[in-house]
Enzyme design. Sequence first.
Site, PDB file in Angstrom:
ATOM      1  N   GLU A 269       0.854  -1.196   0.000  1.00 20.42           N
ATOM      2  CA  GLU A 269       0.000   0.000   0.000  1.00 20.42           C
ATOM      3  C   GLU A 269       0.884   1.238   0.000  1.00 20.42           C
ATOM      4  O   GLU A 269       1.970   1.219   0.595  1.00 20.42           O
ATOM      5  CB  GLU A 269      -0.922  -0.011   1.234  1.00 20.42           C
ATOM      6  CG  GLU A 269      -1.877  -1.200   1.190  1.00 20.42           C
ATOM      7  CD  GLU A 269      -2.837  -1.269   2.382  1.00 20.42           C
ATOM      8  OE1 GLU A 269      -2.722  -0.443   3.297  1.00 20.42           O
ATOM      9  OE2 GLU A 269      -3.692  -2.181   2.370  1.00 20.42           O
ATOM     10  N   HIS A 292      -7.819   1.208   1.953  1.00 22.73           N
ATOM     11  CA  HIS A 292      -7.721   0.664   3.315  1.00 22.73           C
ATOM     12  C   HIS A 292      -8.481   1.554   4.323  1.00 22.73           C
ATOM     13  O   HIS A 292      -7.923   2.008   5.322  1.00 22.73           O
ATOM     14  CB  HIS A 292      -6.248   0.522   3.749  1.00 22.73           C
ATOM     15  CG  HIS A 292      -6.077  -0.479   4.861  1.00 22.73           C
ATOM     16  ND1 HIS A 292      -4.937  -1.215   5.036  1.00 22.73           N
ATOM     17  CD2 HIS A 292      -6.918  -0.866   5.865  1.00 22.73           C
ATOM     18  CE1 HIS A 292      -5.067  -1.993   6.096  1.00 22.73           C
ATOM     19  NE2 HIS A 292      -6.270  -1.798   6.613  1.00 22.73           N
TER      20      HIS A 292
HETATM   21  P1  NAI Z   1     -11.083 -11.904  14.538  1.00 24.12           P
HETATM   22  O1  NAI Z   1      -9.796 -12.393  15.083  1.00 24.12           O
HETATM   23  O2  NAI Z   1     -12.166 -11.532  15.461  1.00 24.12           O
HETATM   24  O3  NAI Z   1     -11.662 -13.002  13.501  1.00 24.12           O
HETATM   25  C1  NAI Z   1     -10.882 -13.691  12.582  1.00 24.12           C
HETATM   26  C2  NAI Z   1     -11.525 -15.061  12.366  1.00 24.12           C
HETATM   27  O4  NAI Z   1     -10.843 -15.710  11.295  1.00 24.12           O
HETATM   28  C3  NAI Z   1     -11.416 -15.964  13.583  1.00 24.12           C
HETATM   29  O5  NAI Z   1     -12.676 -16.493  13.895  1.00 24.12           O
HETATM   30  C4  NAI Z   1     -10.453 -17.065  13.124  1.00 24.12           C
HETATM   31  O6  NAI Z   1     -10.722 -18.319  13.724  1.00 24.12           O
HETATM   32  C5  NAI Z   1     -10.728 -17.092  11.644  1.00 24.12           C
HETATM   33  N1  NAI Z   1      -9.676 -17.683  10.831  1.00 24.12           N
HETATM   34  C6  NAI Z   1      -8.344 -17.689  11.024  1.00 24.12           C
HETATM   35  N2  NAI Z   1      -7.720 -18.331  10.024  1.00 24.12           N
HETATM   36  C7  NAI Z   1      -8.688 -18.756   9.178  1.00 24.12           C
HETATM   37  C8  NAI Z   1      -8.671 -19.485   7.957  1.00 24.12           C
HETATM   38  N3  NAI Z   1      -7.523 -19.902   7.413  1.00 24.12           N
HETATM   39  N4  NAI Z   1      -9.853 -19.763   7.371  1.00 24.12           N
HETATM   40  C9  NAI Z   1     -11.021 -19.367   7.938  1.00 24.12           C
HETATM   41  N5  NAI Z   1     -11.086 -18.670   9.095  1.00 24.12           N
HETATM   42  C10 NAI Z   1      -9.946 -18.374   9.687  1.00 24.12           C
HETATM   43  O7  NAI Z   1     -10.700 -10.676  13.590  1.00 24.12           O
HETATM   44  P2  NAI Z   1     -11.624  -9.449  13.172  1.00 24.12           P
HETATM   45  O8  NAI Z   1     -11.536  -8.385  14.196  1.00 24.12           O
HETATM   46  O9  NAI Z   1     -12.935  -9.948  12.743  1.00 24.12           O
HETATM   47  O10 NAI Z   1     -10.791  -8.915  11.885  1.00 24.12           O
HETATM   48  C11 NAI Z   1     -10.725  -9.678  10.684  1.00 24.12           C
HETATM   49  C12 NAI Z   1      -9.723  -9.072   9.735  1.00 24.12           C
HETATM   50  O11 NAI Z   1     -10.117  -7.732   9.387  1.00 24.12           O
HETATM   51  C13 NAI Z   1      -8.303  -8.946  10.292  1.00 24.12           C
HETATM   52  O12 NAI Z   1      -7.389  -9.378   9.317  1.00 24.12           O
HETATM   53  C14 NAI Z   1      -8.123  -7.471  10.510  1.00 24.12           C
HETATM   54  O13 NAI Z   1      -6.770  -7.095  10.371  1.00 24.12           O
HETATM   55  C15 NAI Z   1      -8.970  -6.902   9.390  1.00 24.12           C
HETATM   56  N6  NAI Z   1      -9.389  -5.515   9.595  1.00 24.12           N
HETATM   57  C16 NAI Z   1      -9.390  -4.671   8.512  1.00 24.12           C
HETATM   58  C17 NAI Z   1      -9.758  -3.349   8.653  1.00 24.12           C
HETATM   59  C18 NAI Z   1      -9.790  -2.437   7.461  1.00 24.12           C
HETATM   60  O14 NAI Z   1      -9.649  -1.227   7.636  1.00 24.12           O
HETATM   61  N7  NAI Z   1      -9.962  -2.957   6.275  1.00 24.12           N
HETATM   62  C19 NAI Z   1     -10.136  -2.794   9.956  1.00 24.12           C
HETATM   63  C20 NAI Z   1     -10.206  -3.782  11.020  1.00 24.12           C
HETATM   64  C21 NAI Z   1      -9.809  -5.092  10.832  1.00 24.12           C
END
Ligand code: NAI
Length: 409
Positions: A269, A292
């Site tokens: 990015e 982003h």
């Molecule tokens: P979280 O940790 O609450 O949920 C992630 C889920 O993915 C968990 O349930 C985990 O078991 C599952 N997981 C892990 N590996 C996996 C796989 N190989 N296949 C399927 N499921 C799998 O995280 P949250 O808070 O929901 O965030 C998700 C993503 O969003 C993160 O990567 C975070 O960095 C990103 N994010 C992006 C933002 C943006 O501005 N675009 C802002 C906030 C978060």
Amino acid sequence: MKQQSLQKSKIKFLLLEGIHPSALDALAKAGYDNVVCYPKALPTEELMAEIRDAHFVGIRSRTQLSAEVIEAAPRLVAIGCFCIGTNQVDLEAASRNGIPVFNAPFSNTRSVAELVMAEVILLLRGVPQRSAAAHRGQWQKTAEGSHECRGKTLGIIGYGNIGMQLGVIAEGLGMKVIYFDVESKLPLGNAQPKATLSSLLEDAHVVSLHVPQHASTELLIGSNEIAKLRQGAMLINASRGNVVDLDALAEALRSGCIGGAAIDVFPVEPRSNNDEFLSPLRGLDQCILTPHIGGSTEEAQENIGVEVAEKLTRYSDNGTTTSAVNFPEVALPEHDGKHRLLHVHQNIPGVMSAINQVFSENNVNVSGQYLQTMGDTGYVVIDIEADYSKALITSLTAIEGTLRTRVLF
Ligand code: NAI
């Protein structure tokens, strides 16, 4: 070894990078008014001068708290990252100095879920390509290829905080929700778990990724996975930039194999708004590209201000470290009418027995003790009913392996 016990008015908070005023309100509510704010990150020399007498520092992503800066802050009690990431802090140096680091991992969950929901609707209606065409003077008024989201299937990969919230919103709009997660997750509403990634890809009209950055999620969606999607399906990624193979996605969009995409995160990015954004997806009208901003809303900033400020004041007031990223997590009850002593130490044998010996030698009765360890750090909180002498604190601080002691009133 550091020893601290202070009145609130003497506790200095240093807040950098224009942290949202909600943080100041939360600090004031907890009785902390000795707060120094800067609208931007400080150059290293100025930072070192300001942090020297600070007890708490709040930063966002631009301030680098290296080992050198942390060691130049002998009074620092805790660090608050008013953002999601904590890469800008040398976490090991913080732990080594007995300093917990807090962040706000969930304050922008709703913001991401809302943006993704909007993208689901826009993609199903073919809005991105029609809007791009209109900008070029073309009028594409047709119902062909344009669909309601009601009754369609949304496939969520990664059913964590964001994935679950998205599922609830999507169901509210009449979508059928399926999800795939590597962990077993309790479904909310009528969401249905899928046993394999492939079965989710085959069934969903729109697939949205919400997995963490991890070796196992790198290029989780490549050409093989894209080939499993329904003809004309949509793909959304607002998780991490290296989860989708963007060359494969660009090819699938060009060939019409999939109908559209919305991508918010990229493997590389631009470092600033002045740098050019480069991507194989540029120029593809049916692809929404956003810089982003999934979690970037004023509401999220406000929530982050409150969440992190409250974590810092709770640690200051009663020693609770729940959700610290580098530190043993202890959730503590209030300690009305008692003295509370916090002892941070290296996680080595003999420290706890030495601590207990100090209490027994000083004839002090312990009414509560809470111990937790994480990696090289041990954290014990001791409540005592009777008054204590300065000699007791000096003896606790002198125990081999002690990183820091603190007394709460
Ligand atoms: P979280 O940790 O609450 O949920 C992630 C889920 O993915 C968990 O349930 C985990 O078991 C599952 N997981 C892990 N590996 C996996 C796989 N190989 N296949 C399927 N499921 C799998 O995280 P949250 O808070 O929901 O965030 C998700 C993503 O969003 C993160 O990567 C975070 O960095 C990103 N994010 C992006 C933002 C943006 O501005 N675009 C802002 C906030 C978060």
